[in-house]
Design a protein around this motif. Sequence first.
Motif, mmCIF file in Angstrom:
data_model
loop_
_atom_site.group_PDB
_atom_site.id
_atom_site.type_symbol
_atom_site.label_atom_id
_atom_site.label_comp_id
_atom_site.label_asym_id
_atom_site.label_seq_id
_atom_site.Cartn_x
_atom_site.Cartn_y
_atom_site.Cartn_z
ATOM 1 N N ILE A 76 19.117 -38.951 -27.583
ATOM 2 C CA ILE A 76 20.248 -40.268 -27.252
ATOM 3 C C ILE A 76 21.499 -40.083 -28.413
ATOM 4 O O ILE A 76 22.016 -41.135 -27.898
ATOM 5 C CB ILE A 76 19.776 -40.741 -27.029
ATOM 6 C CG1 ILE A 76 18.883 -41.619 -28.635
ATOM 7 C CG2 ILE A 76 18.261 -40.986 -26.082
ATOM 8 C CD1 ILE A 76 18.200 -42.874 -28.690
ATOM 9 N N ARG A 81 24.552 -43.170 -23.763
ATOM 10 C CA ARG A 81 23.710 -43.949 -23.973
ATOM 11 C C ARG A 81 23.631 -44.465 -23.169
ATOM 12 O O ARG A 81 21.561 -44.967 -21.683
ATOM 13 C CB ARG A 81 23.057 -44.760 -25.081
ATOM 14 C CG ARG A 81 23.122 -43.976 -26.607
ATOM 15 C CD ARG A 81 22.909 -44.777 -28.013
ATOM 16 N NE ARG A 81 23.153 -43.752 -28.627
ATOM 17 C CZ ARG A 81 23.474 -44.402 -29.875
ATOM 18 N NH1 ARG A 81 24.769 -45.041 -30.688
ATOM 19 N NH2 ARG A 81 23.335 -42.899 -30.929
ATOM 20 N N VAL A 84 21.809 -42.451 -20.230
ATOM 21 C CA VAL A 84 20.133 -42.564 -20.265
ATOM 22 C C VAL A 84 19.189 -43.446 -19.964
ATOM 23 O O VAL A 84 17.805 -43.668 -19.431
ATOM 24 C CB VAL A 84 19.488 -42.531 -22.904
ATOM 25 C CG1 VAL A 84 18.458 -42.721 -22.606
ATOM 26 C CG2 VAL A 84 20.124 -41.161 -22.296
ATOM 27 N N PHE A 124 12.297 -42.516 -23.934
ATOM 28 C CA PHE A 124 14.272 -42.682 -23.918
ATOM 29 C C PHE A 124 14.696 -44.121 -23.513
ATOM 30 O O PHE A 124 15.921 -44.267 -24.392
ATOM 31 C CB PHE A 124 14.366 -41.127 -23.202
ATOM 32 C CG PHE A 124 14.449 -40.103 -23.086
ATOM 33 C CD1 PHE A 124 15.495 -39.286 -23.976
ATOM 34 C CD2 PHE A 124 12.878 -39.492 -22.612
ATOM 35 C CE1 PHE A 124 14.967 -37.840 -23.671
ATOM 36 C CE2 PHE A 124 12.782 -38.006 -23.212
ATOM 37 C CZ PHE A 124 14.126 -37.059 -24.007
ATOM 38 N N GLY A 128 16.789 -45.458 -26.634
ATOM 39 C CA GLY A 128 18.601 -46.182 -25.921
ATOM 40 C C GLY A 128 18.854 -47.518 -26.505
ATOM 41 O O GLY A 128 19.706 -47.410 -26.804
#
Length: 431
Positions: A76, A81, A84, A124, A128
Amino acid sequence: MSFFGDLRTVLQGSRFRRLFGTRLASQFSDGVYQAGLAGFVFFNPEQHTSAGAVAAAFAVLLLPFSVVAPFAGVLIDRWPRRQVLLLSSLSKAALAVVSALLVSGGDGPAFLVAALLVLSVNRFFLSGLSAGLPYVVPREKLMMANAVTPTSGTAASFLGAGTGAALGLLGGDGALGAGFVLFVAALGFAGAALVSLTLGYRELGPHLEREPEEVRTAVDDVVRGMVSGVRHVWARPAPRDALATIGGHRVLFGISTLVTLLLYNNTFTDGGVAGLAGFSVAMGLSGAGFLLGAVATPWATARMAPGTWIALQLAAASAVLLVFALPFEAALFPVAAFALGFVSQGVKVTVDTLVQRHVDDAFRGRVFSVYDVLFNATFVLGAALSTVLVPPSGVGPAVVALMAAAYLAMGAAWAVRGHRAPEPEAERESA
């Protein structure tokens, strides 16, 4: 300023609103999913769950995705992002559907793999969110944003868990009811993906053209990238001490969660739907404590150093355990859950802000991934310790007394730290 006043202030930013909406949609769905998971795995009316079985389930579901966190941090810092958030939400939706289809086969390996993949992908997503927050609020409002956004997300998660528990009560103890709850969670994850599309492709960074060359090459060596994140934190006393404290707190929180689950499954009720309902009430009160902790933290840190606020909360947690948890009464235990929720969120908001203020953006993703590993691994460690400390009934007076002593010791350490090295004035900024 009040919690809702802080929220109104940060919601004035359109970029913040979009990120905030993505968080709420996803974390509400997380709560629904976790309620379906807990009801199906932990509150089986055909057996009384042991401490070892609960700890093993926590380890299976939490430790594997903790391994994902170092990769999440490096990536990331390399990937847009916003993407993500989008791809994580879509992946969780698909995996939640798979989980719903697999419940008919029981809580076997395939079901647990699908569940841990949902939670792994969530690393994730959450990393993020944390790494992108400084892009949508100014630095002077970070304490305010850290109080209202993760806390609102936690409140949404608790609300989702309550919704999931209610859906579970309607559907019953069987596989059909659990599958229905998990499918509703999948719909929520898909909704979060749609909300994330309101953010620009590069709106949350990273802007690699502005970062050191190390960020560009870190993806080629994940381990080296993770180590650099640890070194970055270790060189900065404020976030280093803060992360050590959150680790200690999470060990104790893991123990208290397992004790609470065992009490409602094996002692306060006969398990099944009744156990899940009682546990949900305790967790709901804990969620109310989370919200109040977020309300109080910006107000408190405007009047005292962050370290002093942490010390006071840890000392309060020690007293609460002795007064409300030690008697092991069904009427008193939810009060302890409420108070520990307050302390948990109050400490976490302060720690989040200290970490965000004192690490560079080039390392922020990796540092928050270190944070995630610590946050989850220490929780599992607490659950593992419970297997040798806590009886199947959940009634363990010596364990609660030791937890109270540990909270008091950590609080005293922060008090000593503040006396020897007062926090820089910059750390006392508050909305």
